[in-house]
Write a protein that holds these residues in place. Sequence first.
Motif, mmCIF file in Angstrom:
data_model
loop_
_atom_site.group_PDB
_atom_site.id
_atom_site.type_symbol
_atom_site.label_atom_id
_atom_site.label_comp_id
_atom_site.label_asym_id
_atom_site.label_seq_id
_atom_site.Cartn_x
_atom_site.Cartn_y
_atom_site.Cartn_z
ATOM 1 N N LEU B 21 38.037 40.364 54.763
ATOM 2 C CA LEU B 21 36.706 40.460 54.135
ATOM 3 C C LEU B 21 37.266 40.779 52.714
ATOM 4 O O LEU B 21 38.224 41.432 52.158
ATOM 5 C CB LEU B 21 35.699 41.451 54.436
ATOM 6 C CG LEU B 21 35.627 41.407 56.111
ATOM 7 C CD1 LEU B 21 34.548 42.516 56.536
ATOM 8 C CD2 LEU B 21 34.942 40.115 56.663
ATOM 9 N N ASN B 22 36.425 40.389 51.500
ATOM 10 C CA ASN B 22 36.689 40.372 50.320
ATOM 11 C C ASN B 22 35.573 41.245 49.491
ATOM 12 O O ASN B 22 34.609 41.094 49.717
ATOM 13 C CB ASN B 22 36.839 39.202 49.383
ATOM 14 C CG ASN B 22 37.332 39.268 47.965
ATOM 15 O OD1 ASN B 22 36.527 39.346 47.191
ATOM 16 N ND2 ASN B 22 38.448 39.751 47.643
ATOM 17 N N CYS B 23 36.100 41.983 48.620
ATOM 18 C CA CYS B 23 35.248 42.939 47.839
ATOM 19 C C CYS B 23 35.869 42.754 46.452
ATOM 20 O O CYS B 23 36.882 43.397 46.139
ATOM 21 C CB CYS B 23 35.039 44.473 48.276
ATOM 22 S SG CYS B 23 34.365 45.575 46.997
ATOM 23 N N SER B 24 35.213 42.101 45.465
ATOM 24 C CA SER B 24 35.523 41.907 43.903
ATOM 25 C C SER B 24 34.839 42.764 43.157
ATOM 26 O O SER B 24 33.633 42.853 43.468
ATOM 27 C CB SER B 24 35.749 40.519 43.755
ATOM 28 O OG SER B 24 34.560 39.961 43.554
ATOM 29 N N TYR B 25 35.260 43.479 42.274
ATOM 30 C CA TYR B 25 34.592 44.160 41.397
ATOM 31 C C TYR B 25 34.873 43.954 39.614
ATOM 32 O O TYR B 25 36.202 43.559 39.370
ATOM 33 C CB TYR B 25 34.802 45.696 41.594
ATOM 34 C CG TYR B 25 36.152 46.356 41.578
ATOM 35 C CD1 TYR B 25 37.027 45.878 42.740
ATOM 36 C CD2 TYR B 25 36.673 46.550 40.445
ATOM 37 C CE1 TYR B 25 38.439 46.519 42.755
ATOM 38 C CE2 TYR B 25 38.032 47.063 40.604
ATOM 39 C CZ TYR B 25 38.991 46.995 41.462
ATOM 40 O OH TYR B 25 40.217 47.442 41.666
ATOM 41 N N THR B 26 33.763 44.017 38.873
ATOM 42 C CA THR B 26 34.219 44.021 37.459
ATOM 43 C C THR B 26 33.533 45.415 37.020
ATOM 44 O O THR B 26 32.353 45.349 36.587
ATOM 45 C CB THR B 26 33.305 42.808 37.010
ATOM 46 O OG1 THR B 26 31.986 42.892 37.376
ATOM 47 C CG2 THR B 26 34.055 41.595 37.394
ATOM 48 N N VAL B 27 34.448 46.392 36.982
ATOM 49 C CA VAL B 27 34.019 47.513 36.469
ATOM 50 C C VAL B 27 34.951 48.130 35.536
ATOM 51 O O VAL B 27 36.432 47.618 35.570
ATOM 52 C CB VAL B 27 34.018 48.618 37.578
ATOM 53 C CG1 VAL B 27 32.609 48.000 38.257
ATOM 54 C CG2 VAL B 27 35.098 48.839 38.213
ATOM 55 N N SER B 28 34.866 49.138 34.638
ATOM 56 C CA SER B 28 35.868 49.620 33.979
ATOM 57 C C SER B 28 35.978 50.971 34.211
ATOM 58 O O SER B 28 35.000 51.737 34.647
ATOM 59 C CB SER B 28 35.559 49.677 32.289
ATOM 60 O OG SER B 28 34.200 50.119 32.199
ATOM 61 N N GLY B 29 37.427 51.378 34.278
ATOM 62 C CA GLY B 29 37.503 52.698 34.752
ATOM 63 C C GLY B 29 37.275 53.139 36.232
ATOM 64 O O GLY B 29 36.638 54.078 36.463
ATOM 65 N N LEU B 30 37.664 52.340 37.269
ATOM 66 C CA LEU B 30 37.563 52.379 38.477
ATOM 67 C C LEU B 30 38.379 53.829 38.878
ATOM 68 O O LEU B 30 39.320 54.125 38.572
ATOM 69 C CB LEU B 30 38.200 51.345 39.334
ATOM 70 C CG LEU B 30 38.034 51.595 41.023
ATOM 71 C CD1 LEU B 30 36.700 51.196 41.359
ATOM 72 C CD2 LEU B 30 39.294 50.829 41.430
ATOM 73 N N ARG B 31 37.528 54.650 39.788
ATOM 74 C CA ARG B 31 38.157 55.962 40.274
ATOM 75 C C ARG B 31 38.139 55.925 41.538
ATOM 76 O O ARG B 31 39.316 56.594 42.175
ATOM 77 C CB ARG B 31 37.120 57.116 39.757
ATOM 78 C CG ARG B 31 37.103 57.313 38.363
ATOM 79 C CD ARG B 31 36.311 58.805 38.092
ATOM 80 N NE ARG B 31 37.210 59.872 38.510
ATOM 81 C CZ ARG B 31 36.848 60.906 38.277
ATOM 82 N NH1 ARG B 31 35.636 61.378 38.007
ATOM 83 N NH2 ARG B 31 37.849 62.004 38.825
ATOM 84 N N GLY B 32 37.583 55.085 42.477
ATOM 85 C CA GLY B 32 37.871 54.930 43.756
ATOM 86 C C GLY B 32 36.876 53.977 44.290
ATOM 87 O O GLY B 32 35.948 53.467 43.677
ATOM 88 N N LEU B 33 37.482 53.233 45.558
ATOM 89 C CA LEU B 33 36.920 52.196 46.252
ATOM 90 C C LEU B 33 36.751 52.617 47.660
ATOM 91 O O LEU B 33 37.752 53.090 48.115
ATOM 92 C CB LEU B 33 37.651 50.930 45.984
ATOM 93 C CG LEU B 33 36.726 49.803 46.688
ATOM 94 C CD1 LEU B 33 37.028 48.512 45.748
ATOM 95 C CD2 LEU B 33 37.204 49.567 48.077
ATOM 96 N N PHE B 34 35.535 52.453 48.108
ATOM 97 C CA PHE B 34 35.293 53.091 49.555
ATOM 98 C C PHE B 34 34.826 51.718 50.491
ATOM 99 O O PHE B 34 34.094 50.895 49.820
ATOM 100 C CB PHE B 34 33.991 53.897 49.440
ATOM 101 C CG PHE B 34 34.308 54.991 48.592
ATOM 102 C CD1 PHE B 34 33.809 54.943 47.304
ATOM 103 C CD2 PHE B 34 34.881 56.466 48.783
ATOM 104 C CE1 PHE B 34 34.014 56.272 46.165
ATOM 105 C CE2 PHE B 34 35.160 57.379 48.203
ATOM 106 C CZ PHE B 34 34.755 57.299 46.824
#
Lengths: 119, 113
Positions: B21-34
């Motif tokens: 399964l895929n989770c793509s993100y477009t954010v700045s300054g990622l601190r954590g992914l859950f």
Amino acid sequence: SAVISQKPSRDICQRGTSLTIQCQVDSQVTMMFWYRQQPGQSLTLIATANQGSEATYESGFVIDKFPISRPNLTFSTLTVSNMSPEDSSIYLCSVKKGGAGGRDVDPRFFGPGTRLTVL
Amino acid sequence: EDQVTQSPEALRLQEGESSSLNCSYTVSGLRGLFWYRQDPGKGPEFLFTLYSAGEEKEKERLKATLTKKESFLHITAPKPEDSATYLCAVQIVPSGSARQLTFGSGTQLTVLP
């Protein structure tokens, strides 16, 4: 982790009435949150419940519609006021354990949810 | 605008058929992914936290990985009890508070016996 219970687990309410949802945690937690999950959608943060002060609401949510109480570090309530069918959702209590400072990325734990249907 | 996109929306597998399964993100300054698992009528159950690119976490048949733009949840030899909706969420470093999580819309996984 944390053991979180919510009451009621589900309810069917009439338009214009209000419902108060309770969230109880088995241990003291620094931060408590309330989320909404509308049918077929993901989670949206309503507000952060602050102990001893007014809750902090996210954009699109207001205190008059969703008053929140947090009298201590293990309990919070969310009231859905003057309900309409658009308020039909699952309401979830969430907590973050650990200090309020450095470990801000500690995971959130969720309660079982309250399924609300407004007729 | 910060976005979290999960794909596919739904996935049907035969028991034992591995997939991701895929989770793509477009954010700045990622601190954590859950990663969370959500069964029908229940609240999300925490699975993993990933903090930086290259990190991997494993639990039973599940393995989560993270790059600078996406995360994968690999399911090896799934069983019917793995059927659930899998949610990912990211926490960023905003100018204000860092308490906000942004959730993806989830992948509904069905594992057929």
